[in-house]
Design an enzyme around this catalytic site. Sequence first.
Site, mmCIF file in Angstrom:
data_model
loop_
_atom_site.group_PDB
_atom_site.id
_atom_site.type_symbol
_atom_site.label_atom_id
_atom_site.label_comp_id
_atom_site.label_asym_id
_atom_site.label_seq_id
_atom_site.Cartn_x
_atom_site.Cartn_y
_atom_site.Cartn_z
ATOM 1 N N LYS A 1 -12.886 5.484 -24.242
ATOM 2 C CA LYS A 1 -12.031 6.205 -25.185
ATOM 3 C C LYS A 1 -10.712 6.608 -24.508
ATOM 4 O O LYS A 1 -10.560 6.462 -23.284
ATOM 5 C CB LYS A 1 -12.799 7.427 -25.707
ATOM 6 N N ASN B 1 -15.700 12.899 -24.327
ATOM 7 C CA ASN B 1 -16.844 12.395 -23.550
ATOM 8 C C ASN B 1 -16.690 10.952 -23.111
ATOM 9 O O ASN B 1 -17.665 10.265 -22.803
ATOM 10 C CB ASN B 1 -18.160 12.659 -24.294
ATOM 11 N N ARG C 1 -26.781 2.981 -23.227
ATOM 12 C CA ARG C 1 -26.851 4.406 -23.594
ATOM 13 C C ARG C 1 -27.227 5.261 -22.384
ATOM 14 O O ARG C 1 -26.747 6.387 -22.235
ATOM 15 C CB ARG C 1 -27.875 4.610 -24.714
ATOM 16 N N GLU D 1 -20.708 -2.962 -34.976
ATOM 17 C CA GLU D 1 -19.540 -2.590 -34.174
ATOM 18 C C GLU D 1 -18.866 -3.801 -33.517
ATOM 19 O O GLU D 1 -17.636 -3.880 -33.474
ATOM 20 C CB GLU D 1 -19.959 -1.562 -33.122
ATOM 21 N N HIS E 1 -18.039 5.236 -25.482
ATOM 22 C CA HIS E 1 -18.961 4.971 -26.601
ATOM 23 C C HIS E 1 -19.832 3.770 -26.227
ATOM 24 O O HIS E 1 -19.364 2.839 -25.579
ATOM 25 C CB HIS E 1 -18.160 4.628 -27.863
ATOM 26 N N ARG F 1 -20.856 10.099 -18.455
ATOM 27 C CA ARG F 1 -20.479 11.408 -18.998
ATOM 28 C C ARG F 1 -20.909 12.537 -18.061
ATOM 29 O O ARG F 1 -20.188 13.518 -17.884
ATOM 30 C CB ARG F 1 -21.099 11.597 -20.391
ATOM 31 N N PHE G 1 -16.304 17.598 -37.356
ATOM 32 C CA PHE G 1 -15.448 17.109 -36.267
ATOM 33 C C PHE G 1 -14.889 15.710 -36.530
ATOM 34 O O PHE G 1 -14.166 15.159 -35.708
ATOM 35 C CB PHE G 1 -16.221 17.122 -34.934
ATOM 36 N N THR H 1 -24.742 12.619 -25.542
ATOM 37 C CA THR H 1 -23.489 12.865 -26.270
ATOM 38 C C THR H 1 -22.738 14.078 -25.717
ATOM 39 O O THR H 1 -21.530 14.020 -25.487
ATOM 40 C CB THR H 1 -23.800 13.083 -27.772
ATOM 41 N N TYR I 1 -16.690 5.200 -37.085
ATOM 42 C CA TYR I 1 -17.452 6.455 -37.089
ATOM 43 C C TYR I 1 -17.880 6.881 -38.499
ATOM 44 O O TYR I 1 -18.120 8.067 -38.731
ATOM 45 C CB TYR I 1 -16.616 7.560 -36.433
HETATM 46 P P1 DAT Z 1 -22.578 9.212 -29.218
HETATM 47 O O1 DAT Z 1 -21.136 8.964 -28.893
HETATM 48 O O2 DAT Z 1 -23.349 9.725 -28.030
HETATM 49 O O3 DAT Z 1 -23.238 8.027 -29.864
HETATM 50 P P2 DAT Z 1 -22.502 10.424 -31.859
HETATM 51 O O4 DAT Z 1 -22.574 9.050 -32.421
HETATM 52 O O5 DAT Z 1 -23.481 11.425 -32.381
HETATM 53 O O6 DAT Z 1 -22.646 10.412 -30.272
HETATM 54 O O7 DAT Z 1 -21.056 11.026 -32.090
HETATM 55 C C1 DAT Z 1 -19.924 10.217 -31.886
HETATM 56 C C2 DAT Z 1 -18.878 11.028 -31.185
HETATM 57 O O8 DAT Z 1 -18.510 12.129 -32.003
HETATM 58 C C3 DAT Z 1 -19.322 11.635 -29.871
HETATM 59 O O9 DAT Z 1 -19.252 10.733 -28.797
HETATM 60 C C4 DAT Z 1 -18.365 12.772 -29.729
HETATM 61 C C5 DAT Z 1 -18.148 13.225 -31.168
HETATM 62 N N1 DAT Z 1 -19.052 14.331 -31.470
HETATM 63 C C6 DAT Z 1 -20.381 14.291 -31.706
HETATM 64 N N2 DAT Z 1 -20.886 15.500 -31.929
HETATM 65 C C7 DAT Z 1 -19.844 16.354 -31.831
HETATM 66 C C8 DAT Z 1 -19.694 17.758 -31.957
HETATM 67 N N3 DAT Z 1 -20.735 18.553 -32.242
HETATM 68 N N4 DAT Z 1 -18.453 18.294 -31.786
HETATM 69 C C9 DAT Z 1 -17.391 17.513 -31.516
HETATM 70 N N5 DAT Z 1 -17.454 16.174 -31.390
HETATM 71 C C10 DAT Z 1 -18.668 15.607 -31.546
HETATM 72 MG MG MG Z 2 -22.972 7.146 -31.723
#
Ligand code: DAT
Ligand code: MG
Length: 221
Positions: free
Chosen positions: A78, A182, A155, A196, A185, A172, A126, A161, A118
């Site tokens: 990212k 973080n 992963r 994706e 992805h 991370r 968020f 996350t 997303y």
């Molecule tokens: P990951 O990236 O581990 O697959 P995710 O798909 O649940 O996690 O969410 C995608 C992204 O969204 C994540 O990398 C960061 C952001 N995100 C997730 N939960 C969040 C939160 N509670 N507050 C802010 N950003 C968040």
């Molecule tokens: Mg995800």
Amino acid sequence: MFSSTLRTSARMASRASVRAFTTARAAPSTKVYTSLAAAGVVSFAAYQAAQYPVRLEGAKTIAGEKGTASERSFVMIKPDGVSRQLVGKIISRFEERGYKLVAIKSLTPSPALAKEHYIDLASRPFYAGLVKYITSGTPVVAMVWEGKDIIRQGRRIVGATNPLESDPGSVRGQYAVSVGRNLIHASDGFDSATKEIGLWFDEAELSEYEPIAWPWVMADN
Ligand code: DAT
Ligand code: MG
């Protein structure tokens, strides 16, 4: 890029149409693709095909074959990872583990691409901030990695996350402290890898080759 990706997914869909198929997920919200189609980004049919790539049971998709050495994952560094100049260190983790780099490009995604990537999080508070961050103008590095169990292992390499919960040996866990920054992805399953990879890459951008160390990495004896 977006349209060629859609062509790929549409091809996959039409190839599958002569046989029984399953779709990756339940029916999408009409609101989302109607607005993209209305914005002229895509046609309704092409967008639907792209969002819900058709997958034959046991067949190969653009994410390779699940559970085999041809399995592929979409991994993206990212904007914070690029800005913090961690690209080389992150790529090294995948290379050194024994995974094969199948595609890589640096780009600033359009809002349409970031939103679609997303889309499952569209109702979360968020979401808007997440899309803004991904499309900020500092590029992302989009990649496809291939190899044994790459989706699950990807992963693990990436970490939880919330970086405060990530294993310290993960990307991370070593380099990040905020969930909103973080760094990286990675696809969370075969269906999302299929979606994706198809969203970010045209099939022609994905390389087929064998790294010289492949037999040494892959042998089970
Ligand atoms: P990951 O990236 O581990 O697959 P995710 O798909 O649940 O996690 O969410 C995608 C992204 O969204 C994540 O990398 C960061 C952001 N995100 C997730 N939960 C969040 C939160 N509670 N507050 C802010 N950003 C968040
Ligand atoms: Mg995800």
